[in-house]
Design a protein around this motif. Sequence first.
Motif, mmCIF file in Angstrom:
data_model
loop_
_atom_site.group_PDB
_atom_site.id
_atom_site.type_symbol
_atom_site.label_atom_id
_atom_site.label_comp_id
_atom_site.label_asym_id
_atom_site.label_seq_id
_atom_site.Cartn_x
_atom_site.Cartn_y
_atom_site.Cartn_z
ATOM 1 N N ALA A 59 38.828 -5.995 -68.424
ATOM 2 C CA ALA A 59 37.297 -6.235 -67.978
ATOM 3 C C ALA A 59 36.507 -5.598 -67.029
ATOM 4 O O ALA A 59 35.583 -4.966 -66.926
ATOM 5 N N ALA A 60 37.700 -5.701 -65.914
ATOM 6 C CA ALA A 60 36.942 -4.737 -64.707
ATOM 7 C C ALA A 60 37.005 -3.547 -64.852
ATOM 8 O O ALA A 60 36.132 -2.683 -64.377
ATOM 9 N N CYS A 61 37.965 -2.990 -65.221
ATOM 10 C CA CYS A 61 38.004 -1.517 -65.465
ATOM 11 C C CYS A 61 37.016 -1.075 -66.652
ATOM 12 O O CYS A 61 36.643 0.217 -66.723
ATOM 13 N N GLY A 62 36.799 -1.725 -67.743
ATOM 14 C CA GLY A 62 36.041 -1.388 -68.813
ATOM 15 C C GLY A 62 34.509 -1.436 -68.454
ATOM 16 O O GLY A 62 33.487 -0.912 -68.916
ATOM 17 N N SER A 63 34.231 -2.304 -67.458
ATOM 18 C CA SER A 63 32.772 -2.492 -67.387
ATOM 19 C C SER A 63 32.166 -1.501 -66.555
ATOM 20 O O SER A 63 32.972 -0.903 -65.602
ATOM 21 N N THR A 64 30.985 -1.027 -67.030
ATOM 22 C CA THR A 64 30.348 -0.047 -66.106
ATOM 23 C C THR A 64 29.222 -0.607 -65.474
ATOM 24 O O THR A 64 28.729 -1.722 -65.998
ATOM 25 N N PRO A 65 28.732 -0.253 -64.391
ATOM 26 C CA PRO A 65 27.731 -0.646 -63.544
ATOM 27 C C PRO A 65 26.369 -0.561 -64.430
ATOM 28 O O PRO A 65 26.300 0.716 -65.116
ATOM 29 N N PRO A 66 25.223 -1.238 -64.237
ATOM 30 C CA PRO A 66 24.203 -1.161 -65.060
ATOM 31 C C PRO A 66 23.426 0.397 -64.594
ATOM 32 O O PRO A 66 23.724 0.741 -63.346
ATOM 33 N N PRO A 67 22.610 1.261 -65.245
ATOM 34 C CA PRO A 67 22.210 2.392 -64.848
ATOM 35 C C PRO A 67 21.271 2.034 -63.762
ATOM 36 O O PRO A 67 20.464 0.845 -63.846
ATOM 37 N N PRO A 68 20.622 3.013 -62.769
ATOM 38 C CA PRO A 68 19.657 2.789 -62.065
ATOM 39 C C PRO A 68 18.365 2.648 -62.797
ATOM 40 O O PRO A 68 18.175 3.046 -64.008
ATOM 41 N N PRO A 69 17.386 1.949 -62.202
ATOM 42 C CA PRO A 69 15.831 1.901 -63.064
ATOM 43 C C PRO A 69 15.471 3.188 -63.418
ATOM 44 O O PRO A 69 15.916 4.273 -62.746
ATOM 45 N N LEU A 70 14.668 3.094 -64.381
ATOM 46 C CA LEU A 70 14.308 4.331 -65.241
ATOM 47 C C LEU A 70 13.617 5.383 -64.115
ATOM 48 O O LEU A 70 13.785 6.470 -64.091
ATOM 49 N N TYR A 71 12.620 4.656 -63.312
ATOM 50 C CA TYR A 71 12.019 5.879 -62.546
ATOM 51 C C TYR A 71 13.008 6.293 -61.447
ATOM 52 O O TYR A 71 12.585 7.574 -60.939
ATOM 53 N N LEU A 72 14.043 5.811 -61.065
ATOM 54 C CA LEU A 72 14.939 6.467 -60.092
ATOM 55 C C LEU A 72 15.614 7.626 -61.100
ATOM 56 O O LEU A 72 15.899 8.727 -60.608
ATOM 57 N N GLN A 73 15.932 7.364 -62.295
ATOM 58 C CA GLN A 73 16.611 8.213 -62.981
ATOM 59 C C GLN A 73 15.794 9.671 -63.626
ATOM 60 O O GLN A 73 16.116 10.738 -63.558
ATOM 61 N N LEU A 74 14.362 9.094 -63.080
ATOM 62 C CA LEU A 74 13.522 10.270 -63.435
ATOM 63 C C LEU A 74 13.382 11.264 -62.078
ATOM 64 O O LEU A 74 12.134 11.999 -61.827
ATOM 65 N N GLY A 75 13.803 10.779 -61.121
ATOM 66 C CA GLY A 75 13.692 11.455 -59.728
ATOM 67 C C GLY A 75 12.888 10.533 -58.662
ATOM 68 O O GLY A 75 12.545 11.253 -57.951
ATOM 69 N N GLY A 76 12.678 9.269 -58.989
ATOM 70 C CA GLY A 76 11.875 8.580 -58.143
ATOM 71 C C GLY A 76 10.508 8.887 -58.069
ATOM 72 O O GLY A 76 9.963 9.793 -59.011
ATOM 73 N N VAL A 77 9.803 8.520 -57.300
ATOM 74 C CA VAL A 77 8.509 8.665 -57.194
ATOM 75 C C VAL A 77 8.187 10.226 -57.032
ATOM 76 O O VAL A 77 7.231 10.629 -57.682
#
Length: 153
Positions: free
Chosen positions: A26-44
């Motif tokens: 379970a520890a190996c298979g779990s992935t951290p949640p993705p960063p918030p969408l605005y950060l994936q878009l390059g932040g502000v």
Amino acid sequence: MPPPATPHRLGRRFGLVLFALACQLAACGSTPPPPPLYLQLGGVEGIQAVSNAMLQRMSTDPRTKRTFDGINLRTLSASLAAHLCKVADGPCVYDGETMRNAHADLGLGGSEFETTVQMLRDELDRAGVPQGAKNELLRRLAPSRRDIVTTDR
């Protein structure tokens, strides 16, 4: 000398081993949640850069430029960036008009809307935004089409 292995003790040990293995998997298979969408878009800053580039294109492209006569692009870009940032769950505050009110008198058709969406896609690609983040932003923006498109063109 350890006590003899009884079926009860073997079953208990086996259960403990399975439990430990399951915890590790379970520890190996779990992935951290993705960063918030605005950060994936390059932040502000990334969202502002995409907004600026997109509006520059729109204001000069023959298919979309008609709606930009007399418009302050700097002000519009800041407003668009704040809107995109808010839609992407960023820390920005959008205090502009609703999409319906902002576009009511422009007589925008479906083809202009689709051209705008393609320009947004292009600028997100140029900014190196991951495909999943780009798709999520577009999914969130899609319902605004009914508020923006007012003619059959």
